[in-house]
Design a protein around this motif. Sequence first.
Motif, PDB file in Angstrom:
ATOM      1  N   GLU A   7       0.837  -1.194   0.000  1.00 50.65           N
ATOM      2  CA  GLU A   7       0.000   0.000   0.000  1.00 50.65           C
ATOM      3  C   GLU A   7       0.871   1.242   0.000  1.00 50.65           C
ATOM      4  O   GLU A   7       1.959   1.256   0.579  1.00 50.65           O
ATOM      5  CB  GLU A   7      -0.998   0.016   1.156  1.00 50.65           C
ATOM      6  CG  GLU A   7      -0.414   0.220   2.516  1.00 50.65           C
ATOM      7  CD  GLU A   7      -1.467   0.296   3.627  1.00 50.65           C
ATOM      8  OE1 GLU A   7      -2.593  -0.194   3.450  1.00 50.65           O
ATOM      9  OE2 GLU A   7      -1.139   0.858   4.677  1.00 50.65           O
ATOM     10  N   TYR A   8       0.378   2.252  -0.688  1.00 47.03           N
ATOM     11  CA  TYR A   8       1.036   3.550  -0.736  1.00 47.03           C
ATOM     12  C   TYR A   8      -0.030   4.565  -0.356  1.00 47.03           C
ATOM     13  O   TYR A   8      -0.965   4.813  -1.115  1.00 47.03           O
ATOM     14  CB  TYR A   8       1.592   3.807  -2.141  1.00 47.03           C
ATOM     15  CG  TYR A   8       2.339   5.105  -2.294  1.00 47.03           C
ATOM     16  CD1 TYR A   8       3.464   5.382  -1.518  1.00 47.03           C
ATOM     17  CD2 TYR A   8       1.927   6.055  -3.211  1.00 47.03           C
ATOM     18  CE1 TYR A   8       4.150   6.580  -1.661  1.00 47.03           C
ATOM     19  CE2 TYR A   8       2.610   7.255  -3.362  1.00 47.03           C
ATOM     20  CZ  TYR A   8       3.725   7.508  -2.587  1.00 47.03           C
ATOM     21  OH  TYR A   8       4.409   8.693  -2.720  1.00 47.03           O
ATOM     22  N   VAL A   9       0.076   5.084   0.865  1.00 44.86           N
ATOM     23  CA  VAL A   9      -0.984   5.937   1.406  1.00 44.86           C
ATOM     24  C   VAL A   9      -0.412   7.193   2.050  1.00 44.86           C
ATOM     25  O   VAL A   9       0.723   7.209   2.514  1.00 44.86           O
ATOM     26  CB  VAL A   9      -1.839   5.182   2.456  1.00 44.86           C
ATOM     27  CG1 VAL A   9      -2.597   4.031   1.829  1.00 44.86           C
ATOM     28  CG2 VAL A   9      -0.981   4.679   3.609  1.00 44.86           C
ATOM     29  N   ARG A  10      -1.246   8.214   2.090  1.00 48.74           N
ATOM     30  CA  ARG A  10      -0.884   9.471   2.757  1.00 48.74           C
ATOM     31  C   ARG A  10      -1.616   9.532   4.086  1.00 48.74           C
ATOM     32  O   ARG A  10      -2.835   9.390   4.139  1.00 48.74           O
ATOM     33  CB  ARG A  10      -1.263  10.648   1.871  1.00 48.74           C
ATOM     34  CG  ARG A  10      -0.763  11.970   2.386  1.00 48.74           C
ATOM     35  CD  ARG A  10      -1.108  13.063   1.365  1.00 48.74           C
ATOM     36  NE  ARG A  10      -0.658  14.352   1.799  1.00 48.74           N
ATOM     37  CZ  ARG A  10       0.473  14.934   1.410  1.00 48.74           C
ATOM     38  NH1 ARG A  10       1.247  14.331   0.534  1.00 48.74           N
ATOM     39  NH2 ARG A  10       0.813  16.115   1.868  1.00 48.74           N
ATOM     40  N   GLU A  11      -0.846   9.735   5.146  1.00 52.44           N
ATOM     41  CA  GLU A  11      -1.407   9.843   6.491  1.00 52.44           C
ATOM     42  C   GLU A  11      -0.771  11.041   7.182  1.00 52.44           C
ATOM     43  O   GLU A  11       0.455  11.117   7.263  1.00 52.44           O
ATOM     44  CB  GLU A  11      -1.141   8.566   7.299  1.00 52.44           C
ATOM     45  CG  GLU A  11      -1.832   7.339   6.743  1.00 52.44           C
ATOM     46  CD  GLU A  11      -1.477   6.060   7.486  1.00 52.44           C
ATOM     47  OE1 GLU A  11      -0.657   6.116   8.432  1.00 52.44           O
ATOM     48  OE2 GLU A  11      -2.003   5.019   7.104  1.00 52.44           O
ATOM     49  N   ALA A  12      -1.603  11.931   7.653  1.00 56.30           N
ATOM     50  CA  ALA A  12      -1.146  13.125   8.385  1.00 56.30           C
ATOM     51  C   ALA A  12      -0.057  13.875   7.614  1.00 56.30           C
ATOM     52  O   ALA A  12       0.949  14.298   8.185  1.00 56.30           O
ATOM     53  CB  ALA A  12      -0.663  12.751   9.781  1.00 56.30           C
ATOM     54  N   GLY A  13      -0.230  13.987   6.301  1.00 53.25           N
ATOM     55  CA  GLY A  13       0.695  14.752   5.475  1.00 53.25           C
ATOM     56  C   GLY A  13       1.952  14.023   5.047  1.00 53.25           C
ATOM     57  O   GLY A  13       2.790  14.598   4.354  1.00 53.25           O
ATOM     58  N   THR A  14       2.113  12.767   5.443  1.00 51.01           N
ATOM     59  CA  THR A  14       3.295  11.989   5.084  1.00 51.01           C
ATOM     60  C   THR A  14       2.880  10.782   4.253  1.00 51.01           C
ATOM     61  O   THR A  14       1.888  10.125   4.562  1.00 51.01           O
ATOM     62  CB  THR A  14       4.024  11.500   6.361  1.00 51.01           C
ATOM     63  OG1 THR A  14       4.388  12.644   7.141  1.00 51.01           O
ATOM     64  CG2 THR A  14       5.276  10.705   6.027  1.00 51.01           C
TER      65      THR A  14
END
Length: 147
Positions: free
Chosen positions: A27-34
Amino acid sequence: MSKITEKVELLAEPIVKEEGCELWSVEYVREAGTWYLRVFIDKEGGVDILDCERISRRLDPILDEEDPIPDSYVFEVGSAGAERELKRPSDFERFMGSEVEVKLYQPYQGRKALVGKLEAYCEGDVTVAGILLKKSQIAQVRLHVSI
């Protein structure tokens, strides 16, 4: 599946197999701006921290060299976990008869989550505890571990 995760799967698969594990998902995800790139692995008897470390150390320089992701990201290798998400038809076949939790987009009989035995899977439709749920109703299916 995004092109990034497809590229990473192709790079990771041989390394994961050489280390005696199975590639569960990427998975390639954005969490809290990262941005996070996560490679989830599995193996008979369970994954330990040493498996994750070996695969991470081998895959990290390959990702740097091949550069499938132009932006900066945090790279992690981890276990698929006991309550892993089922996504592919092969996942559903493998865990047929197991207890699962199905999260729904809209409530079904007042509930947005159902827990029960996975009884059938057909082209995204799932039967759990005698209830047929259409692919369009299902947000997520995970294995469920009762305590």
